[in-house]
Design an enzyme around this catalytic site. Structure first.
Site, PDB file in Angstrom:
ATOM      1  N   CYS A  26       5.284  -1.845   4.438  1.00 14.41           N
ATOM      2  CA  CYS A  26       6.630  -1.283   4.555  1.00 14.41           C
ATOM      3  C   CYS A  26       6.644  -0.356   5.771  1.00 14.41           C
ATOM      4  CB  CYS A  26       6.943  -0.471   3.303  1.00 14.41           C
ATOM      5  SG  CYS A  26       5.701   0.801   3.026  1.00 14.41           S
ATOM      6  N   CYS A 121       6.365   9.646   4.317  1.00 15.62           N
ATOM      7  CA  CYS A 121       7.402   8.631   4.553  1.00 15.62           C
ATOM      8  C   CYS A 121       8.797   9.247   4.403  1.00 15.62           C
ATOM      9  CB  CYS A 121       7.224   7.513   3.529  1.00 15.62           C
ATOM     10  SG  CYS A 121       8.501   6.281   3.657  1.00 15.62           S
ATOM     11  N   GLU A 151       2.249  10.863  -4.856  1.00 16.17           N
ATOM     12  CA  GLU A 151       3.659  11.019  -4.494  1.00 16.17           C
ATOM     13  C   GLU A 151       4.410  11.793  -5.575  1.00 16.17           C
ATOM     14  OE1 GLU A 151       5.977   7.448  -3.415  1.00 16.17           O
ATOM     15  OE2 GLU A 151       7.642   8.486  -4.394  1.00 16.17           O
ATOM     16  N   SER A 288       0.599   1.537  -6.989  1.00 20.31           N
ATOM     17  CA  SER A 288       1.659   1.517  -7.994  1.00 20.31           C
ATOM     18  C   SER A 288       2.645   0.374  -7.745  1.00 20.31           C
ATOM     19  CB  SER A 288       2.391   2.853  -7.947  1.00 20.31           C
ATOM     20  OG  SER A 288       3.561   2.801  -8.684  1.00 20.31           O
ATOM     21  N   ASN A 289       3.096   0.254  -6.495  1.00 23.63           N
ATOM     22  CA  ASN A 289       4.129  -0.760  -6.239  1.00 23.63           C
ATOM     23  C   ASN A 289       3.583  -2.167  -6.468  1.00 23.63           C
ATOM     24  OD1 ASN A 289       3.911  -2.296  -3.420  1.00 23.63           O
ATOM     25  ND2 ASN A 289       3.030  -0.265  -3.160  1.00 23.63           N
TER      26      ASN A 289
HETATM   27  S1  SF4 Z   1       8.388   5.205   0.090  1.00 19.50           S
HETATM   28 FE1  SF4 Z   1       6.298   4.354  -0.022  1.00 19.50          FE
HETATM   29  S2  SF4 Z   1       6.593   2.135  -0.377  1.00 19.50           S
HETATM   30 FE2  SF4 Z   1       8.563   2.989   0.324  1.00 19.50          FE
HETATM   31  S3  SF4 Z   1       8.668   2.697   2.564  1.00 19.50           S
HETATM   32 FE3  SF4 Z   1       7.794   4.720   2.172  1.00 19.50          FE
HETATM   33  S4  SF4 Z   1       5.572   4.464   2.085  1.00 19.50           S
HETATM   34 FE4  SF4 Z   1       6.516   2.465   1.849  1.00 19.50          FE
END
Ligand code: SF4
Length: 381
Positions: A26, A121, A151, A288-289
Site C-alpha cells: 500500500c 502513514c 498501531e 493484521s490486514n
Molecule cells: S494505514 Fe497501514 S495498511 Fe493502510 S495505507 Fe497506511 S500503512 Fe498501508
C-alpha cells in the site's frame, strides 16, 4: 480500474491463477520503506534504529537489518535494545504504524528529532485526527483494534490525550462493553475486564454516555461496521433515541479503515465469486490486514496462509499458518488431482509483489503449463 474488483486470470492451461484485482503493498508501506532505505543511504556511519518492525513482513525487516538497522522493540512493545543505549547522535525511525506520544516525547527529550524520520502513514494520522474531532465534541473514543498491535497502541495514546478512550478487540468485547452502558454489569468490574485497554481515570459510569468508534486501519470492514452498529443500537435502546437525537450519545463516524484495506478486502470478495479449488494468501504471519484476507477466504474454500514460496514444499505438501491457533501446520495433498486446478491468490499490504511472483512460479512447476511467466507478462504488456 479502481472500482473493478474482478480478479485477473493468469491462464497457464491446467493451472489457472486468479489474482486479486488489488493486492500487496500500500502507499503507507511503500513510503515507509523508501524513507528507511533513503535514510540508510544518506547517513553512512550513523547508527540507525527502528522503533519496531517497519511493517509486518519478515523479508523487508530482514533486509533492513542486513543494512545495519536495529529494532528497539518487538512488535508487542517488548524492549529489545534499552532506550538508554540510544544517543542524540543516532537516528530513530518511526514505523508506518506510528508510535505513542510518550515514546515520541522521550526521544525528543534525548535530542533525537523524530519529524524527519517519521514514516507514520497518513491514513493512520487520519484516524488520530478523527479521534481528535470526536474528543472535541465530548465523546469517549472506542477503538476497534488489537490491543497489542503497534498501531492500536499509538492510536490509543493519541486518543487518550484528548478524551477517555477504550479499546475493544472484537464483537465479543463490544457486547461486554455494552453491558456497562446499559448498567447490566457493575462499573467496578470494568477495570478487571478491560485491564490495559482503557485510559487513565476512566470512569465507566460517566464515560460511556457519549461514544464514537474509530478503528485500527487494517481491521475487517464488516467487523467494525457490525460493532459500530451494535453500540449505536445499544445507545438508541438505553436512551430511547428516535432519530435526530442519536448524536447526543453516539458520534456517527464512518469506519477509519484505510483505502488499501478497503480495496484489498473488496478485491478478495470479488475474487471469491470465482468457483476455485483453493486460495493462497501471502504475507507476514503477524500482519493484521493479511489475516483478515485469510478470514474472508477460508469461509468459502481451503485457504493456505504462507509467507513465501519456500512454504510450498512440493506439489503434495504445503506448510501454512493457522492464525487462529498461531501455529504453522503441514497439509498434504493441497493441490487437487484435477485436469484444471483453479487457485485464488492475494497478498497483504506489507507483502512485496516479488513474493507473489515467486509463488506463482513455484506452482507452475507442478503443472504441464502452456505459457511461461515471461510469456504471460508479455501478454499483459
Ligand atoms: S494505514 Fe497501514 S495498511 Fe493502510 S495505507 Fe497506511 S500503512 Fe498501508
Amino acid at each position: 480500474m479502481k472500482k473493478d474488483f474482478t480478479p485477473t486470470l493468469l491462464d497457464f492451461g491446467p493451472l489457472q491463477i486468479y489474482l486479486a484485482r488489488h493486492f500487496g503493498f500500500c502507499y503507507g508501506v511503500e513510503n515507509a520503506i523508501e524513507i528507511a532505505f533513503r535514510t540508510v543511504e544518506e547517513n553512512p556511519g550513523k547508527k540507525i534504529y527502528l522503533l519496531s518492525e517497519m511493517i509486518h513482513n519478515p523479508q523487508v525487516n530482514a533486509d533492513l537489518q542486513a543494512h545495519g538497522v536495529d529494532f528497539l522493540q518487538d512488535t508487542y512493545g517488548k524492549q529489545l535494545i534499552p532506550f538508554d543505549d540510544v544517543t542524540a547522535d543516532d537516528i530513530v525511525l518511526i514505523p508506518a504504524f506510528g508510535t505513542t506520544i510518550a515514546i515520541e516525547k522521550m526521544l525528543n527529550e534525548k535530542g533525537i528529532p523524530t519529524e524527519k524520520y517519521n514514516t507514520t502513514c497518513p491514513f493512520v494520522e487520519k484516524v488520530w485526527n478523527r479521534s481528535e474531532v470526536i474528543a472535541k465534541n465530548n465523546y469517549t473514543i472506542v477503538i476497534h483494534g488489537k490491543p497489542n498491535h503497534e498501531e492500536t497502541r499509538a492510536t490509543f495514546s493519541h486518543a487518550a490525550a484528548n478524551a477517555p478512550a477504550v479499546v475493544v478487540k472484537d464483537m465479543k468485547q463490544a457486547k461486554e462493553l455494552a453491558k456497562y452502558i446499559t448498567g447490566e454489569k457493575k462499573a467496578v468490574d470494568f477495570f478487571a475486564e478491560f485491564n490495559g485497554q482503557y485510559s487513565n481515570n476512566f470512569d465507566p459510569a460517566k464515560d460511556l454516555k457519549r461514544i464514537g468508534v474509530v478503528n485500527q486501519t487494517t481491521m475487517l470492514a464488516s467487523d467494525t461496521q457490525a460493532i459500530a452498529d451494535f453500540l449505536k443500537q445499544t445507545m438508541i435502546e438505553k436512551y430511547k433515541l428516535t432519530g435526530n437525537d442519536i448524536e447526543k450519545h453516539f458520534a456517527d463516524t464512518r469506519d477509519t479503515l484505510c483505502y488499501a484495506t478497503n480495496d484489498n478486502q473488496a478485491a478478495v470478495t470479488g475474487m471469491l465469486e470465482t468457483d476455485a479449488d483453493l486460495a493462497i494468501v501471502v504475507g507476514g504471519y503477524n500482519s493484521s490486514n493479511t489475516s483478515h484476507l485469510v478470514e474472508l477466504c477460508e469461509v468459502k474454500l481451503p485457504t493456505y496462509f504462507i509467507s513465501n514460496e519456500e512454504k510450498i514444499l512440493s506439489g503434495e505438501n504445503i506448510l501454512h499458518y493457522n492464525f487462529h491457533t498461531k501455529q504453522e501446520i503441514l497439509t498434504s495433498g493441497f493441490l487437487p488431482a484435477k485436469e484444471t486446478v483453479k487457485i485464488l491468490i492475494t497478498s497483504g499490504a506489507s507483502c512485496p509483489d516479488a513474493l507473489v511472483e515467486g509463488i506463482i512460479n513455484k506452482l507452475s512447476c507442478y503443472f504441464n503449463v502452456k505459457n511461461t511467466i515471461p510469456e504471460m507478462i508479455a501478454f499483459f504488456q
